[in-house]
Design a protein around this motif. Structure first.
Motif, PDB file in Angstrom:
ATOM      1  N   THR A  75       0.819  -1.208   0.000  1.00  0.00           N
ATOM      2  CA  THR A  75       0.000   0.000   0.000  1.00  0.00           C
ATOM      3  C   THR A  75       0.854   1.259   0.000  1.00  0.00           C
ATOM      4  OG1 THR A  75      -0.129  -0.041   2.404  1.00  0.00           O
ATOM      5  CG2 THR A  75      -1.900  -1.136   1.181  1.00  0.00           C
ATOM      6  N   SER A  76       2.143   1.155   0.278  1.00  0.00           N
ATOM      7  CA  SER A  76       2.981   2.350   0.311  1.00  0.00           C
ATOM      8  C   SER A  76       3.225   2.922  -1.072  1.00  0.00           C
ATOM      9  CB  SER A  76       4.311   2.041   1.001  1.00  0.00           C
ATOM     10  OG  SER A  76       5.029   1.097   0.264  1.00  0.00           O
ATOM     11  N   ILE A  77       2.914   2.185  -2.125  1.00  0.00           N
ATOM     12  CA  ILE A  77       3.067   2.739  -3.467  1.00  0.00           C
ATOM     13  C   ILE A  77       2.016   3.818  -3.721  1.00  0.00           C
ATOM     14  CG2 ILE A  77       1.597   1.160  -4.792  1.00  0.00           C
ATOM     15  CD1 ILE A  77       3.986   1.062  -6.808  1.00  0.00           C
ATOM     16  N   LEU A  78       0.911   3.780  -2.990  1.00  0.00           N
ATOM     17  CA  LEU A  78      -0.127   4.793  -3.140  1.00  0.00           C
ATOM     18  C   LEU A  78       0.033   5.936  -2.145  1.00  0.00           C
ATOM     19  CD1 LEU A  78      -3.179   2.407  -3.594  1.00  0.00           C
ATOM     20  CD2 LEU A  78      -1.859   3.549  -5.358  1.00  0.00           C
ATOM     21  N   SER A  79       0.999   5.846  -1.244  1.00  0.00           N
ATOM     22  CA  SER A  79       1.176   6.880  -0.233  1.00  0.00           C
ATOM     23  C   SER A  79       2.159   7.934  -0.719  1.00  0.00           C
ATOM     24  CB  SER A  79       1.671   6.258   1.075  1.00  0.00           C
ATOM     25  OG  SER A  79       2.997   5.820   0.923  1.00  0.00           O
ATOM     26  N   SER A  80       2.313   8.980   0.087  1.00  0.00           N
ATOM     27  CA  SER A  80       3.232  10.053  -0.289  1.00  0.00           C
ATOM     28  C   SER A  80       4.548   9.995   0.487  1.00  0.00           C
ATOM     29  CB  SER A  80       2.557  11.406  -0.049  1.00  0.00           C
ATOM     30  OG  SER A  80       2.259  11.549   1.319  1.00  0.00           O
ATOM     31  N   GLU A  81       4.804   8.893   1.173  1.00  0.00           N
ATOM     32  CA  GLU A  81       6.055   8.783   1.928  1.00  0.00           C
ATOM     33  C   GLU A  81       7.233   8.692   0.972  1.00  0.00           C
ATOM     34  OE1 GLU A  81       7.037   4.273   3.063  1.00  0.00           O
ATOM     35  OE2 GLU A  81       5.141   4.971   3.899  1.00  0.00           O
ATOM     36  N   THR A  82       8.379   9.144   1.431  1.00  0.00           N
ATOM     37  CA  THR A  82       9.569   9.122   0.580  1.00  0.00           C
ATOM     38  C   THR A  82      10.590   8.148   1.154  1.00  0.00           C
ATOM     39  OG1 THR A  82      10.515  10.985   1.766  1.00  0.00           O
ATOM     40  CG2 THR A  82       9.250  11.478  -0.222  1.00  0.00           C
ATOM     41  N   SER A  83      11.006   7.269   0.322  1.00  0.00           N
ATOM     42  CA  SER A  83      12.039   6.286   0.620  1.00  0.00           C
ATOM     43  C   SER A  83      12.652   5.926  -0.726  1.00  0.00           C
ATOM     44  CB  SER A  83      11.428   5.060   1.289  1.00  0.00           C
ATOM     45  OG  SER A  83      12.318   3.977   1.235  1.00  0.00           O
ATOM     46  N   SER A  84      13.890   5.567  -0.726  1.00  0.00           N
ATOM     47  CA  SER A  84      14.524   5.253  -2.010  1.00  0.00           C
ATOM     48  C   SER A  84      13.876   4.035  -2.664  1.00  0.00           C
ATOM     49  CB  SER A  84      16.016   5.036  -1.817  1.00  0.00           C
ATOM     50  OG  SER A  84      16.255   3.970  -0.928  1.00  0.00           O
ATOM     51  N   TRP A  85      13.464   3.041  -1.868  1.00  0.00           N
ATOM     52  CA  TRP A  85      12.833   1.852  -2.427  1.00  0.00           C
ATOM     53  C   TRP A  85      11.433   2.161  -2.949  1.00  0.00           C
ATOM     54  CZ3 TRP A  85      16.010  -1.687  -3.743  1.00  0.00           C
ATOM     55  CH2 TRP A  85      17.151  -1.929  -2.995  1.00  0.00           C
ATOM     56  N   VAL A  86      10.691   2.964  -2.206  1.00  0.00           N
ATOM     57  CA  VAL A  86       9.347   3.347  -2.646  1.00  0.00           C
ATOM     58  C   VAL A  86       9.439   4.198  -3.911  1.00  0.00           C
ATOM     59  CG1 VAL A  86       7.284   4.656  -2.012  1.00  0.00           C
ATOM     60  CG2 VAL A  86       8.369   3.173  -0.330  1.00  0.00           C
ATOM     61  N   ASP A  87      10.402   5.120  -3.951  1.00  0.00           N
ATOM     62  CA  ASP A  87      10.582   5.952  -5.142  1.00  0.00           C
ATOM     63  C   ASP A  87      10.985   5.112  -6.351  1.00  0.00           C
ATOM     64  OD1 ASP A  87       9.897   8.200  -3.728  1.00  0.00           O
ATOM     65  OD2 ASP A  87      11.972   8.823  -3.357  1.00  0.00           O
ATOM     66  N   ALA A  88      11.844   4.138  -6.147  1.00  0.00           N
ATOM     67  CA  ALA A  88      12.252   3.258  -7.252  1.00  0.00           C
ATOM     68  C   ALA A  88      11.065   2.445  -7.757  1.00  0.00           C
ATOM     69  CB  ALA A  88      13.384   2.345  -6.807  1.00  0.00           C
ATOM     70  N   ALA A  89      10.239   1.945  -6.838  1.00  0.00           N
ATOM     71  CA  ALA A  89       9.063   1.173  -7.238  1.00  0.00           C
ATOM     72  C   ALA A  89       8.075   2.042  -8.006  1.00  0.00           C
ATOM     73  CB  ALA A  89       8.393   0.565  -6.012  1.00  0.00           C
TER      74      ALA A  89
END
Length: 147
Positions: A75-89
């Motif tokens: 569900t973090s792909i739909l959130s606005s949190e910033t992380s290098s892994w989330v940004d890459a995904a």
């Protein structure tokens, strides 16, 4: 829904899963019809069914960034949190989404497929995206789980 009996909640969750299965099936049928009705199998280049060699690549790759880079927290792909892994995904998913929209549009522009095949292919893609969003929404609900 907190005051409903467990069997009612279980029935509603089963109905949600059945609806999700119908949405995915409708997307697959539209993808096949985009090819079969116009006797042109080029729309499978951006498709989901293995009718020709490697033409299912965009949709086979679509869930991979979320699966590999986000782990169990899809569900973090739909959130606005910033992380290098989330940004890459998010970046890789964006590339695959643009690829899935651009292929039918380029094929239509080149005159390889017609308007009907392009619209069916793009509507199939929209149905798949809506089913993915529905799945993420259903899996993020706290009460959707083992009762």
């Amino acid at each position: 829904m907190g005051d409903c009996p467990g069997y009612v909640l279980s029935c509603l969750h089963s109905f949600n899963l059945a609806g999700l299965a119908v949405m995915v099936s409708a997307g697959i049928v539209l993808q096949i019809l985009a090819c079969a009705l116009y006797s042109n199998w080029w729309p499978m280049l951006s498709g989901r069914i293995k009718a020709r060699e490697k033409k299912t690549l965009p949709y086979a790759l679509l869930p991979m960034p979320a699966l590999f880079l986000l782990g169990s927290d899809s569900t973090s792909i739909l959130s606005s949190e910033t992380s290098s892994w989330v940004d890459a995904a998010k970046f890789l998913t964006g590339i695959i989404v643009v690829w899935s929209i651009a292929i039918p549009t380029i094929l239509k522009h080149a005159g390889i497929i017609g308007w009907g095949a392009m619209f069916m292919d793009l509507s199939s893609f929209v149905i798949f995206i809506l089913s993915a969003i529905s799945y993420f929404r259903m899996s993020s609900e706290a009460e959707y789980g083992i009762l």
